[in-house]
Write a protein that holds these residues in place. Structure first.
Motif, short mmCIF file in Angstrom:
data_model
loop_
_atom_site.label_atom_id
_atom_site.label_comp_id
_atom_site.label_asym_id
_atom_site.label_seq_id
_atom_site.Cartn_x
_atom_site.Cartn_y
_atom_site.Cartn_z
N GLU A 104 0.83 -1.21 0.00
CA GLU A 104 0.00 0.00 0.00
C GLU A 104 0.87 1.26 0.00
OE1 GLU A 104 -3.76 1.93 2.51
OE2 GLU A 104 -2.74 0.14 3.26
N VAL A 105 1.97 1.23 0.76
CA VAL A 105 2.86 2.39 0.82
C VAL A 105 3.49 2.65 -0.54
CG1 VAL A 105 5.05 3.22 1.77
CG2 VAL A 105 3.34 2.20 3.29
N LEU A 106 4.00 1.62 -1.18
CA LEU A 106 4.70 1.80 -2.46
C LEU A 106 3.73 2.13 -3.59
CD1 LEU A 106 7.02 0.46 -0.79
CD2 LEU A 106 7.80 -0.47 -2.98
N ALA A 107 2.49 1.64 -3.48
CA ALA A 107 1.50 1.91 -4.53
C ALA A 107 1.11 3.38 -4.59
CB ALA A 107 0.26 1.04 -4.34
N GLU A 108 1.44 4.15 -3.56
CA GLU A 108 1.19 5.58 -3.60
C GLU A 108 2.15 6.29 -4.56
OE1 GLU A 108 1.46 7.02 0.35
OE2 GLU A 108 -0.29 5.90 1.09
N ARG A 109 3.24 5.62 -4.93
CA ARG A 109 4.28 6.25 -5.75
C ARG A 109 4.53 5.53 -7.06
NH1 ARG A 109 7.97 10.06 -4.96
NH2 ARG A 109 7.13 10.35 -2.86
N PHE A 110 4.41 4.20 -7.06
CA PHE A 110 4.71 3.40 -8.24
C PHE A 110 3.46 2.66 -8.70
CE2 PHE A 110 8.56 3.46 -5.57
CZ PHE A 110 9.46 4.06 -6.45
N TRP A 111 3.50 2.21 -9.96
CA TRP A 111 2.42 1.38 -10.50
C TRP A 111 2.60 -0.05 -10.01
CZ3 TRP A 111 -2.17 1.85 -12.60
CH2 TRP A 111 -2.73 0.74 -13.24
N PHE A 112 1.59 -0.59 -9.36
CA PHE A 112 1.66 -1.94 -8.81
C PHE A 112 1.29 -2.95 -9.90
CE2 PHE A 112 -0.38 -5.23 -5.85
CZ PHE A 112 0.84 -5.85 -5.60
N GLU A 113 2.28 -3.72 -10.36
CA GLU A 113 2.02 -4.73 -11.38
C GLU A 113 1.45 -6.01 -10.79
OE1 GLU A 113 5.30 -5.57 -13.94
OE2 GLU A 113 5.46 -3.51 -14.68
N GLY A 114 1.71 -6.24 -9.51
CA GLY A 114 1.17 -7.43 -8.86
C GLY A 114 2.19 -8.09 -7.96
N GLU A 115 1.77 -9.19 -7.34
CA GLU A 115 2.66 -9.91 -6.45
C GLU A 115 2.93 -11.30 -6.98
OE1 GLU A 115 -1.31 -11.31 -4.94
OE2 GLU A 115 -0.47 -9.48 -5.80
N VAL A 116 4.13 -11.79 -6.68
CA VAL A 116 4.49 -13.18 -6.96
C VAL A 116 4.59 -13.89 -5.62
CG1 VAL A 116 6.17 -14.75 -8.00
CG2 VAL A 116 5.80 -12.47 -8.99
N VAL A 117 3.82 -14.95 -5.45
CA VAL A 117 3.89 -15.75 -4.24
C VAL A 117 5.07 -16.72 -4.39
CG1 VAL A 117 2.72 -17.42 -2.76
CG2 VAL A 117 1.42 -15.58 -3.86
N VAL A 118 5.97 -16.71 -3.41
CA VAL A 118 7.15 -17.57 -3.45
C VAL A 118 7.07 -18.54 -2.28
CG1 VAL A 118 9.66 -17.67 -3.46
CG2 VAL A 118 8.50 -15.69 -4.44
N THR A 119 6.92 -19.82 -2.60
CA THR A 119 6.95 -20.84 -1.55
C THR A 119 8.35 -21.42 -1.48
OG1 THR A 119 6.23 -22.60 -3.08
CG2 THR A 119 4.52 -21.41 -1.86
N TRP A 120 8.69 -21.92 -0.29
CA TRP A 120 10.07 -22.30 -0.03
C TRP A 120 10.20 -23.78 0.25
CZ3 TRP A 120 13.29 -18.79 -1.46
CH2 TRP A 120 12.94 -17.43 -1.39
N GLU A 121 11.22 -24.36 -0.33
CA GLU A 121 11.57 -25.75 -0.06
C GLU A 121 12.60 -25.78 1.05
OE1 GLU A 121 13.81 -29.45 -2.34
OE2 GLU A 121 12.82 -27.88 -3.50
N GLY A 122 12.20 -26.30 2.20
CA GLY A 122 13.10 -26.32 3.34
C GLY A 122 12.40 -26.92 4.53
N GLU A 123 13.17 -27.15 5.60
CA GLU A 123 12.63 -27.79 6.79
C GLU A 123 12.06 -26.75 7.74
OE1 GLU A 123 15.56 -30.22 8.57
OE2 GLU A 123 15.78 -31.54 6.84
N ASP A 124 10.95 -27.12 8.38
CA ASP A 124 10.33 -26.27 9.40
C ASP A 124 10.45 -27.00 10.73
OD1 ASP A 124 8.84 -24.63 10.98
OD2 ASP A 124 6.92 -25.08 10.04
#
Length: 225
Positions: A182-202
């Protein structure tokens, strides 16, 4: 733009003992490689106003990009400079002053991960948690000022790519990713988000990414918008 990725949550270099107490909040190299490969070309200039331990700068140099960064913590600056071909391009300073530093050229891309803040925290992560009595809203306002400086350094058609996650703490969620968007969308055009899931141990129940989730985001913004 692909909006979902699954990447290895691995680090290509170990931190020295001097940083043993740090939470190791590094962006994995696989993340940097993917997004620099998609949004930049060899020879492009990449800016990281929150250089941290230097993953973005290291990977950018390896991919034949020109890497520039700012880092608040002096020990981290020294550590990063030792690993780069152009150590003089890493400034020891405050990201809030990024536009005033001499020698920074026009950037083609800003790829960064700001220091994270929980809504219940009282220390300012933008000062390496040294200042007390800070509110979450003040932190977001300061982020807005940092990216105003980034805007001044970014060339037309450039992209701002932000590695960020929502976080859980004692059953409460801080919607950091959405608030930063929301903060950055006040200044730049928001193209969208990429969801990044992680391979690793929890192993600790806090999610592979360390903040209660097994995924993070890349928020993608365009200067021209």
């Amino acid at each position: 733009m692909q909006t979902y990725l699954h990447l290895a949550h691995e680090f290509e270099f170990a931190l020295p003992e001097a940083f043993a107490d740090d939470a190791d909040p590094r962006t994995p190299a696989s993340y940097v490689e993917h997004f620099l490969g998609e949004f930049t070309d060899p020879g492009d200039t990449v800016l990281d106003p929150f250089a941290g331990f230097g993953t973005t700068l290291r990977v950018a140099e390896r991919m034949d990009r020109e890497a520039y960064g700012v880092e608040y913590d002096a020990d981290r600056v020294a550590f990063v400079r030792e690993a780069l071909d152009h150590p003089e391009r890493v400034v020891h300073g405050d990201a809030l002053d990024a536009e005033s530093y001499d020698g920074f050229p026009r950037a083609d891309c800003c790829l960064t991960s700001p220091p994270y803040m929980l809504a219940v925290m009282e220390r300012d992560p933008l000062t390496n948690y040294e200042e007390r009595g800070r509110e979450y809203d003040e932190y977001l306002a300061d982020l807005g000022r940092v990216f105003a400086h980034v805007d001044g350094l970014l060339g037309e058609g450039g992209h701002v790519l932000v590695d960020v996650s929502n976080m859980t703490f004692e059953g409460a969620v801080t919607t950091l990713a959405w608030d930063v968007a929301e903060v950055l969308a006040e200044r730049f055009w928001f193209e969208g988000e990429v969801v990044v899931t992680w391979e690793g141990e929890d192993e600790d129940g806090e999610g592979t990414y360390g903040y209660g989730y097994d995924h993070s985001y890349c928020l993608v913004f365009d200067k021209e918008g």
